[in-house]
Design a protein around this motif. Structure first.
Motif, mmCIF file in Angstrom:
data_model
loop_
_atom_site.group_PDB
_atom_site.id
_atom_site.type_symbol
_atom_site.label_atom_id
_atom_site.label_comp_id
_atom_site.label_asym_id
_atom_site.label_seq_id
_atom_site.Cartn_x
_atom_site.Cartn_y
_atom_site.Cartn_z
ATOM 1 N N VAL A 175 -67.381 -29.694 -2.378
ATOM 2 C CA VAL A 175 -66.162 -29.232 -1.183
ATOM 3 C C VAL A 175 -66.969 -29.887 0.204
ATOM 4 N N ASP A 176 -66.496 -30.811 0.996
ATOM 5 C CA ASP A 176 -66.918 -31.150 2.162
ATOM 6 C C ASP A 176 -66.016 -31.092 3.431
ATOM 7 N N ILE A 177 -66.546 -30.251 4.275
ATOM 8 C CA ILE A 177 -65.898 -30.110 5.469
ATOM 9 C C ILE A 177 -66.534 -30.595 6.827
ATOM 10 N N THR A 178 -65.880 -31.359 7.437
ATOM 11 C CA THR A 178 -66.355 -32.020 8.938
ATOM 12 C C THR A 178 -65.777 -31.446 10.072
ATOM 13 N N PHE A 179 -66.786 -30.890 10.947
ATOM 14 C CA PHE A 179 -66.250 -30.454 12.165
ATOM 15 C C PHE A 179 -66.413 -31.459 13.260
ATOM 16 N N PRO A 180 -65.463 -31.157 14.437
ATOM 17 C CA PRO A 180 -65.641 -32.365 15.297
ATOM 18 C C PRO A 180 -67.134 -32.055 16.122
ATOM 19 N N GLY A 181 -67.726 -30.916 16.398
ATOM 20 C CA GLY A 181 -68.925 -30.890 16.882
ATOM 21 C C GLY A 181 -69.848 -30.262 16.220
ATOM 22 N N THR A 182 -70.861 -29.661 16.682
ATOM 23 C CA THR A 182 -72.076 -29.145 15.845
ATOM 24 C C THR A 182 -71.762 -27.880 14.942
ATOM 25 N N VAL A 183 -72.257 -27.965 13.751
ATOM 26 C CA VAL A 183 -71.976 -26.944 12.858
ATOM 27 C C VAL A 183 -73.218 -25.902 13.243
ATOM 28 N N LYS A 184 -72.637 -24.585 13.684
ATOM 29 C CA LYS A 184 -73.440 -23.362 14.157
ATOM 30 C C LYS A 184 -74.024 -22.385 12.892
ATOM 31 N N ASP A 185 -73.420 -22.323 11.777
ATOM 32 C CA ASP A 185 -73.586 -21.667 10.667
ATOM 33 C C ASP A 185 -72.819 -21.619 9.465
ATOM 34 N N SER A 186 -73.369 -21.672 8.337
ATOM 35 C CA SER A 186 -72.831 -21.927 7.171
ATOM 36 C C SER A 186 -73.638 -21.610 5.994
ATOM 37 N N ASN A 187 -73.168 -21.444 4.935
ATOM 38 C CA ASN A 187 -73.899 -20.910 3.571
ATOM 39 C C ASN A 187 -73.818 -22.118 2.837
ATOM 40 N N GLY A 188 -73.362 -23.270 3.286
ATOM 41 C CA GLY A 188 -73.456 -24.494 2.585
ATOM 42 C C GLY A 188 -74.676 -25.418 2.814
ATOM 43 N N THR A 189 -74.717 -26.452 2.619
ATOM 44 C CA THR A 189 -75.726 -27.389 2.995
ATOM 45 C C THR A 189 -75.067 -28.313 4.287
ATOM 46 N N ILE A 190 -75.796 -28.227 5.412
ATOM 47 C CA ILE A 190 -75.598 -28.779 6.654
ATOM 48 C C ILE A 190 -76.192 -30.288 6.884
ATOM 49 N N ASP A 191 -75.270 -31.005 7.164
ATOM 50 C CA ASP A 191 -75.622 -32.622 7.327
ATOM 51 C C ASP A 191 -74.926 -33.149 8.701
ATOM 52 N N GLY A 192 -75.664 -32.896 9.723
ATOM 53 C CA GLY A 192 -74.770 -33.197 11.016
ATOM 54 C C GLY A 192 -73.819 -32.385 11.235
ATOM 55 N N ASN A 193 -72.607 -32.993 11.440
ATOM 56 C CA ASN A 193 -71.522 -32.144 11.706
ATOM 57 C C ASN A 193 -70.744 -31.765 10.496
ATOM 58 N N SER A 194 -71.265 -31.968 9.328
ATOM 59 C CA SER A 194 -70.583 -31.710 7.939
ATOM 60 C C SER A 194 -71.129 -30.580 7.145
ATOM 61 N N VAL A 195 -70.405 -29.894 6.470
ATOM 62 C CA VAL A 195 -71.088 -29.021 5.311
ATOM 63 C C VAL A 195 -70.545 -29.351 3.960
ATOM 64 N N ARG A 196 -71.577 -29.340 3.116
ATOM 65 C CA ARG A 196 -71.081 -29.477 1.604
ATOM 66 C C ARG A 196 -71.643 -28.174 0.944
ATOM 67 N N TRP A 197 -70.672 -27.816 -0.156
ATOM 68 C CA TRP A 197 -70.912 -27.045 -1.212
ATOM 69 C C TRP A 197 -70.621 -27.589 -2.363
ATOM 70 N N GLU A 198 -71.553 -27.257 -3.241
ATOM 71 C CA GLU A 198 -71.510 -27.750 -4.626
ATOM 72 C C GLU A 198 -71.561 -26.497 -5.487
ATOM 73 N N PRO A 199 -70.414 -25.838 -5.703
ATOM 74 C CA PRO A 199 -70.345 -24.630 -6.369
ATOM 75 C C PRO A 199 -70.700 -24.692 -7.885
ATOM 76 N N THR A 200 -71.226 -23.576 -8.313
ATOM 77 C CA THR A 200 -71.473 -23.737 -10.000
ATOM 78 C C THR A 200 -70.129 -23.434 -10.663
ATOM 79 N N VAL A 201 -69.859 -24.578 -11.603
ATOM 80 C CA VAL A 201 -68.336 -24.194 -12.368
ATOM 81 C C VAL A 201 -68.675 -23.005 -13.172
ATOM 82 N N GLY A 202 -67.635 -22.236 -13.384
ATOM 83 C CA GLY A 202 -67.898 -20.943 -14.127
ATOM 84 C C GLY A 202 -68.070 -19.648 -13.227
#
Length: 301
Positions: free
Chosen positions: A146-173
């Motif tokens: 799951v990848d979500i890209t914001f217009p500006g800076t990412v301030k907080d997340s429980n995913g992996t932050i890369d620039g203005n984007s956040v990626r989640w790679e959830p464990t299936v199951g």
């Protein structure tokens, strides 16, 4: 509904490609500053599985989606996808309000705006029950991103932050919660910054050192030119003033000699002036005697 399509595809992938291949199911959301979003879904097959079976990505995707509906039906366009050892198709859907993101991508993802930020939350149920898998199927061969890209800076997340984007790679199951908060304002959008209560920061341009040196040398050259112009003007003024000749005459030039003073004639019978005495005043000089006139007595009358 797209959600039922995705769940069916994921379940069928678990059953069909068990122990022999892997399917990537990707959800991508690009948030816009005007409370809209563009959503995409990726269906891709691992290159290793394609090499083993000799199938094309389209053949495998057609098999997975057979009877489940065509994911391209509602898409605005499709794009080829090849990344991280997977090859497949990206289905890009039309832009819509952020409130419809969850329904569009088929996962319970919620996006709301709070002031100048977007807040993302949701729970991805990737258990066998959530995916609708039947007993005996393995979920080890399904990859979800799951990848979500914001217009500006990412301030907080429980995913992996890369620039203005956040990626989640959830464990299936498992059932995985996602959360993120980021700026809803693009970096160059000053009006939105003011709406979010952010203070405007003015950054002065940095002048390169070479430009400072060039400006300094230019100023020095200008001062030297001004000095030369003033010096030449002073020379012209001095050349125009008349000069008093005090030195020796030019070659061939004759210097007039002063005319010697003539001694005034002395009246007849008068005593001679002593040496060096001043000559008498013209009015005091006597008229020279007339030679044809007989001498008078006393002399001088």
């Amino acid at each position: 509904m797209l959600r039922s399509r995705l769940v069916a595809v994921a379940s069928l992938a678990v059953l069909t490609l068990t122990l022999s291949g892997c399917v990537r199911l990707g959800v991508e959301v690009e948030l816009k500053p005007d409370d809209t979003a563009v959503s995409s879904v990726v269906l891709a097959i691992e290159d290793r599985y394609l090499d083993q079976t000799g199938q094309s990505p389209d053949d495998v995707i057609d098999t997975l989606t057979e009877g489940q509906g065509d994911p391209a039906q509602d898409a605005a366009r499709t794009e080829d996808f090849q990344q991280d050892g997977y090859t497949g198709t990206r289905y890009v859907y039309p832009e819509e309000k952020i409130g419809g993101v969850g329904a569009r991508v088929g996962w319970p993802i919620k996006v709301v705006r709070k002031g100048g930020d977007y807040v993302v939350s949701g729970t991805l149920d990737l258990t066998e029950q959530g995916l609708g898998s039947r007993g005996g199927a393995s979920v080890d061969d399904l990859s979800v991103t799951v990848d979500i890209t914001f217009p500006g800076t990412v301030k907080d997340s429980n995913g992996t932050i890369d620039g203005n984007s956040v990626r989640w790679e959830p464990t299936v199951g498992e059932a995985v919660e996602i959360s993120a908060r980021g700026s809803a304002v693009a970096p160059m959008d000053g009006s939105a910054d003011e709406a979010a209560g952010a203070s405007e920061v003015v950054t002065l341009p940095v002048v390169p050192e070479w430009m400072v040196l060039a400006l300094g040398l230019s100023g020095l050259v200008i001062l030297l030119l001004i000095g030369v112009i003033v010096w030449q003007a002073m020379l012209r003024v001095r050349d125009r003033r008349p000069e008093v000749a005090t030195g020796p005459p030019f070659p061939g030039q004759q210097v007039p000699q002063p005319t010697p003073a003539r001694p005034a004639p002395q009246p007849y019978g008068a005593a001679k002036s002593p040496y060096g005495a001043a000559p008498p005043h013209p009015q005091e000089q006597a008229t020279p005697p007339d030679p044809s006139r007989p001498p008078s007595f006393p002399p001088g009358y």
